[in-house]
Each structure stands twice: as C-alpha cells, then as structure tokens.
Design a protein around this motif. Structure first.
Motif, PDB file in Angstrom:
ATOM      1  N   ARG A  37       0.799  -1.225   0.000  1.00 21.43           N
ATOM      2  CA  ARG A  37       0.000   0.000   0.000  1.00 21.43           C
ATOM      3  C   ARG A  37       0.834   1.279   0.000  1.00 21.43           C
ATOM      4  N   ILE A  38       2.011   1.228   0.611  1.00 23.26           N
ATOM      5  CA  ILE A  38       2.823   2.432   0.730  1.00 23.26           C
ATOM      6  C   ILE A  38       4.272   2.159   0.379  1.00 23.26           C
ATOM      7  N   ARG A  39       4.952   3.218   0.024  1.00 21.28           N
ATOM      8  CA  ARG A  39       6.410   3.194  -0.113  1.00 21.28           C
ATOM      9  C   ARG A  39       6.901   4.460   0.572  1.00 21.28           C
ATOM     10  N   ILE A  40       7.698   4.300   1.607  1.00 18.44           N
ATOM     11  CA  ILE A  40       8.240   5.428   2.333  1.00 18.44           C
ATOM     12  C   ILE A  40       9.677   5.621   1.858  1.00 18.44           C
ATOM     13  N   LEU A  41       9.961   6.773   1.291  1.00 20.94           N
ATOM     14  CA  LEU A  41      11.281   7.038   0.740  1.00 20.94           C
ATOM     15  C   LEU A  41      12.332   7.113   1.850  1.00 20.94           C
ATOM     16  N   PRO A  42      13.581   6.760   1.528  1.00 25.03           N
ATOM     17  CA  PRO A  42      14.624   6.595   2.549  1.00 25.03           C
ATOM     18  C   PRO A  42      14.818   7.774   3.516  1.00 25.03           C
ATOM     19  N   CYS A  63      -2.104   4.299   5.803  1.00 26.29           N
ATOM     20  CA  CYS A  63      -2.110   2.936   5.271  1.00 26.29           C
ATOM     21  C   CYS A  63      -3.506   2.346   5.129  1.00 26.29           C
ATOM     22  N   VAL A  64      -4.453   2.869   5.867  1.00 25.74           N
ATOM     23  CA  VAL A  64      -5.810   2.338   5.801  1.00 25.74           C
ATOM     24  C   VAL A  64      -6.732   3.336   5.093  1.00 25.74           C
ATOM     25  N   SER A  65      -7.085   4.407   5.741  1.00 27.26           N
ATOM     26  CA  SER A  65      -8.101   5.321   5.195  1.00 27.26           C
ATOM     27  C   SER A  65      -7.651   6.071   3.948  1.00 27.26           C
ATOM     28  N   VAL A  66      -6.477   6.700   3.995  1.00 28.12           N
ATOM     29  CA  VAL A  66      -6.026   7.465   2.828  1.00 28.12           C
ATOM     30  C   VAL A  66      -5.791   6.523   1.652  1.00 28.12           C
ATOM     31  N   TYR A  67      -5.179   5.380   1.916  1.00 26.80           N
ATOM     32  CA  TYR A  67      -4.970   4.402   0.840  1.00 26.80           C
ATOM     33  C   TYR A  67      -6.312   4.015   0.208  1.00 26.80           C
ATOM     34  N   GLU A  68      -7.304   3.704   1.022  1.00 27.25           N
ATOM     35  CA  GLU A  68      -8.614   3.285   0.498  1.00 27.25           C
ATOM     36  C   GLU A  68      -9.271   4.380  -0.340  1.00 27.25           C
ATOM     37  N   ILE A  69      -9.103   5.631   0.061  1.00 26.16           N
ATOM     38  CA  ILE A  69      -9.674   6.744  -0.707  1.00 26.16           C
ATOM     39  C   ILE A  69      -9.143   6.731  -2.140  1.00 26.16           C
ATOM     40  N   TYR A  70      -7.841   6.524  -2.293  1.00 26.40           N
ATOM     41  CA  TYR A  70      -7.232   6.551  -3.628  1.00 26.40           C
ATOM     42  C   TYR A  70      -7.420   5.225  -4.362  1.00 26.40           C
ATOM     43  N   ALA A  71      -7.284   4.107  -3.678  1.00 27.29           N
ATOM     44  CA  ALA A  71      -7.363   2.801  -4.339  1.00 27.29           C
ATOM     45  C   ALA A  71      -8.773   2.486  -4.824  1.00 27.29           C
ATOM     46  N   GLN A  72      -9.759   3.008  -4.135  1.00 25.94           N
ATOM     47  CA  GLN A  72     -11.146   2.729  -4.517  1.00 25.94           C
ATOM     48  C   GLN A  72     -11.698   3.732  -5.511  1.00 25.94           C
ATOM     49  N   GLY A  73     -10.847   4.601  -5.999  1.00 28.22           N
ATOM     50  CA  GLY A  73     -11.285   5.545  -7.024  1.00 28.22           C
ATOM     51  C   GLY A  73     -11.940   6.769  -6.431  1.00 28.22           C
ATOM     52  N   ARG A  74     -12.570   7.512  -7.270  1.00 28.83           N
ATOM     53  CA  ARG A  74     -13.112   8.814  -6.915  1.00 28.83           C
ATOM     54  C   ARG A  74     -14.144   8.771  -5.781  1.00 28.83           C
ATOM     55  N   ARG A  82     -13.903  12.956   2.230  1.00 26.37           N
ATOM     56  CA  ARG A  82     -14.029  11.518   2.491  1.00 26.37           C
ATOM     57  C   ARG A  82     -13.260  11.098   3.731  1.00 26.37           C
ATOM     58  N   LEU A  83     -12.087  11.705   3.962  1.00 27.83           N
ATOM     59  CA  LEU A  83     -11.332  11.380   5.171  1.00 27.83           C
ATOM     60  C   LEU A  83     -12.099  11.838   6.415  1.00 27.83           C
ATOM     61  N   LYS A 148      -0.106   6.230  -9.601  1.00 27.56           N
ATOM     62  CA  LYS A 148      -1.007   5.414 -10.411  1.00 27.56           C
ATOM     63  C   LYS A 148      -0.296   4.211 -11.029  1.00 27.56           C
ATOM     64  N   VAL A 149       1.020   4.312 -11.196  1.00 24.61           N
ATOM     65  CA  VAL A 149       1.781   3.214 -11.797  1.00 24.61           C
ATOM     66  C   VAL A 149       1.869   2.022 -10.844  1.00 24.61           C
ATOM     67  N   THR A 150       2.225   2.281  -9.593  1.00 21.87           N
ATOM     68  CA  THR A 150       2.381   1.185  -8.615  1.00 21.87           C
ATOM     69  C   THR A 150       1.139   0.988  -7.756  1.00 21.87           C
ATOM     70  N   GLU A 151       0.182   1.905  -7.880  1.00 21.89           N
ATOM     71  CA  GLU A 151      -1.033   1.900  -7.069  1.00 21.89           C
ATOM     72  C   GLU A 151      -0.708   1.848  -5.570  1.00 21.89           C
ATOM     73  N   ARG A 152       0.245   2.713  -5.203  1.00 17.47           N
ATOM     74  CA  ARG A 152       0.635   2.855  -3.798  1.00 17.47           C
ATOM     75  C   ARG A 152       0.767   4.333  -3.460  1.00 17.47           C
ATOM     76  N   LEU A 153       0.685   4.620  -2.171  1.00 17.97           N
ATOM     77  CA  LEU A 153       1.004   5.953  -1.684  1.00 17.97           C
ATOM     78  C   LEU A 153       2.512   6.048  -1.556  1.00 17.97           C
ATOM     79  N   ILE A 154       3.092   7.085  -2.121  1.00 17.55           N
ATOM     80  CA  ILE A 154       4.526   7.325  -1.997  1.00 17.55           C
ATOM     81  C   ILE A 154       4.683   8.449  -0.976  1.00 17.55           C
TER      82      ILE A 154
END
Length: 172
Positions: A37-42, A63-74, A82-83, A148-154
C-alpha cells in the motif's frame, strides 16, 4: 471506531531526544507491514521529532483510510471530505491537497515538494496533517502522492511542515 491501539511503553514516550529514533523504527514497521500500500522514501523521516504515538496514528491513517480513498477511485466527494467522513480516523487528522498560492509561486518551495521515485519525479504536495501553529513534537505532516503506476502511496516526508511561504516570512 477509531483506529487507535494501546501502544507499548516505548512508543508512548515523548522526548525530542528519543522521538526520532523511535519514529524511524515505526516507519520501518509500517513499510514492512503495508508494503503493498505504501512506499516510504529513505530520507522521509530525516529530522523527525514528532511524538511516536502521533506518528503511529498518522501512518495507520495513511495505510488504511487514505490508501482506500485513492485505491477505490473517486467515490463521492473530495479526498479531504471523504477522510473527514471516515469514522475510524481520529478527528485531529485532515488532508490538505495543495499549498497556498504564494508557496506555489516560489519555484524553490515547489521543488521541495518533488521527489524522485523509480526514475520519475513525483509531486508530494498533498499531506495528512495534525496539529496547528508552530512545529513541535505535537504536530505532524505526512507529504505524499498517489502513484497510479504502482497503485501505492509514496511518502516523501514525515514530520514537520515543509518550508512554505508563511514559514519563510516567520524566519525574519
């Protein structure tokens, strides 16, 4: 039900001397548990002094709410709305998807909100925030973008405000 859990004693501490070290451990835990769901940069947590319990809650929210907002679309409504409507999210958290107009007009400040990820430049202007006013161990900003490429929060920055027009003016 709020996304809140009893934290082990070490994570309930709040001291600028130890917060950074504990925060780094929390970042590692969340990166490992939520790697799909996430990638945290170094260097995202570099210099962070936020109290560990707030980091815990903020990363869990990401990891839960914000991810779901984006992964589930608009869905219906903006991500900010929505948050706020998510009953699991502690009321101290809100999303900001942009910066002020003066910050956006300053190329150096805009550049602070750009990160390199897998050969691409991403804009991490959106951020989860808790606390207002002067930065301290009781305030948190998690700057991110939806990839959108990896479908993760960076996640490119965790801690205090990135420098903005207001903080520049307050330095003098």
């Amino acid at each position: 039900m709020l996304m809140q859990f009893d934290l082990p004693d070490i994570l309930s501490k709040n001291s600028k001397q130890v917060n950074g070290e504990i925060d780094l451990r929390l970042v590692e835990i969340f990166q490992n548990v939520y790697s799909s769901r996430i990638r945290i940069l170094p260097d995202a947590c570099k210099g962070c002094v936020t109290k560990p319990s707030l980091i815990w809650q903020g990363l869990l929210c990401m990891c839960v709410s914000v991810y779901e907002i984006y992964a589930q679309g608009r869905g219906s409504g903006s991500p900010e709305v929505r948050l706020k409507q998510d009953s699991r999210v502690p009321s101290c958290f809100e999303l900001a998807l942009s910066e002020g107009s003066n910050t956006n007009r300053n190329p150096k400040l805009v550049k602070l909100r750009e990160v390199e990820f897998e050969g691409r430049t991403l804009d991490i202007t959106p951020h989860l925030k808790a606390g207002h006013g002067k930065d301290s161990e009781n305030t948190l900003r998690i700057y991110y973008c939806w990839d959108k490429v990896t479908e993760r929060l960076i996640i490119g920055h965790i801690g205090t405000h990135l420098t903005n027009d207001t903080s520049l003016k307050n330095k003098f």
